[in-house]
Design a protein around this motif. Structure first.
Motif, short mmCIF file in Angstrom:
data_model
loop_
_atom_site.label_atom_id
_atom_site.label_comp_id
_atom_site.label_asym_id
_atom_site.label_seq_id
_atom_site.Cartn_x
_atom_site.Cartn_y
_atom_site.Cartn_z
N GLY A 20 0.75 -1.16 0.04
CA GLY A 20 0.04 0.17 -0.01
C GLY A 20 0.74 1.08 0.16
N THR A 21 0.12 2.34 -0.06
CA THR A 21 0.73 3.72 -0.04
C THR A 21 1.58 3.88 1.20
N LEU A 22 2.87 4.26 1.06
CA LEU A 22 4.07 4.72 2.19
C LEU A 22 3.45 6.01 2.90
N PHE A 23 3.66 5.81 4.16
CA PHE A 23 3.45 7.09 5.05
C PHE A 23 4.34 6.86 6.08
N PRO A 24 4.85 8.34 6.73
CA PRO A 24 5.74 7.99 7.89
C PRO A 24 4.94 7.21 8.89
N LYS A 25 6.11 6.40 9.47
CA LYS A 25 5.34 5.64 10.79
C LYS A 25 5.70 6.01 12.10
N ILE A 26 6.19 7.18 12.34
CA ILE A 26 6.21 8.08 13.53
C ILE A 26 5.50 9.38 13.22
N ASN A 27 4.98 10.03 14.19
CA ASN A 27 4.34 11.26 14.18
C ASN A 27 5.39 12.38 14.16
N PRO A 103 6.06 27.84 10.29
CA PRO A 103 5.83 27.53 8.71
C PRO A 103 6.89 26.45 8.38
N LEU A 104 7.97 26.33 9.15
CA LEU A 104 8.95 25.17 8.76
C LEU A 104 8.33 23.88 9.33
N LEU A 105 7.67 23.91 10.18
CA LEU A 105 6.92 22.55 10.64
C LEU A 105 5.94 22.15 9.79
N GLN A 106 5.32 23.14 9.09
CA GLN A 106 4.32 22.97 8.13
C GLN A 106 4.71 22.36 6.98
N LEU A 107 5.92 22.50 6.64
CA LEU A 107 6.62 22.18 5.41
C LEU A 107 7.07 20.86 5.61
N ALA A 108 7.64 20.56 6.71
CA ALA A 108 7.85 19.06 7.00
C ALA A 108 6.61 18.22 7.01
N PHE A 109 5.47 18.67 7.64
CA PHE A 109 4.18 17.96 7.92
C PHE A 109 3.66 17.50 6.45
N LYS A 113 3.72 12.71 0.87
CA LYS A 113 2.90 13.00 -0.30
C LYS A 113 1.29 12.52 0.16
N LEU A 114 1.28 11.46 1.05
CA LEU A 114 -0.17 10.81 1.52
C LEU A 114 -0.81 12.10 2.35
N PHE A 115 0.23 12.60 3.44
CA PHE A 115 -0.27 13.56 4.18
C PHE A 115 -0.71 14.86 3.68
N SER A 116 -0.02 15.23 2.75
CA SER A 116 -0.23 16.36 1.97
C SER A 116 -1.51 16.15 1.04
N GLU A 117 -1.95 15.01 0.63
CA GLU A 117 -3.10 14.76 -0.38
C GLU A 117 -4.20 14.81 0.69
N VAL A 118 -4.26 14.30 2.03
CA VAL A 118 -5.16 13.96 2.75
C VAL A 118 -5.50 15.53 3.22
N TYR A 119 -4.50 16.47 3.71
CA TYR A 119 -4.73 17.77 3.86
C TYR A 119 -5.52 18.42 3.12
N GLU A 120 -4.96 18.68 1.55
CA GLU A 120 -5.68 19.27 0.72
C GLU A 120 -7.07 18.78 0.53
N THR A 121 -7.41 17.73 0.85
CA THR A 121 -8.85 17.16 0.78
C THR A 121 -9.55 17.93 1.74
N ASP A 155 -2.16 13.51 14.81
CA ASP A 155 -0.90 14.15 15.85
C ASP A 155 -0.01 15.02 15.07
N SER A 156 0.35 14.66 13.86
CA SER A 156 1.31 15.66 13.03
C SER A 156 0.87 17.06 12.68
N ALA A 157 -0.40 16.93 12.42
CA ALA A 157 -1.23 18.10 12.06
C ALA A 157 -1.24 19.32 13.18
N VAL A 158 -1.63 18.61 14.47
CA VAL A 158 -1.54 19.24 15.57
C VAL A 158 -0.19 19.97 16.12
N THR A 159 0.80 19.12 15.78
CA THR A 159 2.33 19.46 16.11
C THR A 159 2.69 20.59 15.08
#
Length: 178
Positions: A20-27, A103-109, A113-121, A155-159
């Protein structure tokens, strides 16, 4: 004639990659802790995997490699097993005063690609964890990993200051442009 036996099928290792699609396994919060260590370890130059995995991640085995992969997905680590080093983003986050970090944390978050697509949705919406999980599955995340993925996303979006929790839902807000 003797019947030939079917060779036993190989079982995947317990806890191995499911596909399946790769995503970071830690927040993101955990990734930032590891990134801080990686910045200090690689400030003089790239370091081999044998130094980085136990020195930064506390594990020279598969768990260390999973954490290194997560840092790469967040854009905080680059290189190969021969020579890992912290990225400019990781060094910028480490050096930034608290008021300049969002803004730097937001770039990392948003780097995975998966997090970016979910966020844009769901940007600008208040959504439940179940909706995020549903979207992750729609983007190809293995069904057994979708719950973990949605929790890591929240968790990552909140961070990254891109989301606020309210009960079982998260309100995603617009990012600060750098």
């Amino acid at each position: 004639m003797a019947e030939t036996e079917k060779p036993a099928t190989k079982k995947p290792p317990k806890g191995g990659r499911k596909g399946g699609t790769l995503f970071p396994k830690i927040n993101l919060k955990q990734a930032l802790d590891y990134s801080k260590k990686a910045v200090s370890k690689t400030h003089t130059g790239p370091q081999p995997e044998g130094t980085i995995l136990p020195g930064v991640f506390g594990n020279a085995g598969p768990a260390g490699r999973v954490r290194a992969s997560a840092l790469k997905q967040y854009g905080l680590l680059e290189g190969t097993v021969e020579a890992y080093k912290s990225t400019k983003l990781a060094r910028d986050i480490d050096a930034a005063p608290d008021e300049d970090r969002p803004p730097l944390l937001q770039l990392a978050f948003l780097n995975p690609k998966l997090f970016s697509e979910v966020y844009e949705t769901f940007n600008g919406d208040t959504v439940s964890k179940a909706k995020i999980e549903q979207r992750a599955k729609g983007l190809g995340v293995h069904p057994e990993s979708a719950d973990e993925c949605s929790q890591l996303f929240i968790d990552s979006a909140v961070t990254a200051s891109l989301g606020t929790l309210s009960g079982d839902s998260i309100s995603l807000k617009n990012r600060v442009l750098v």
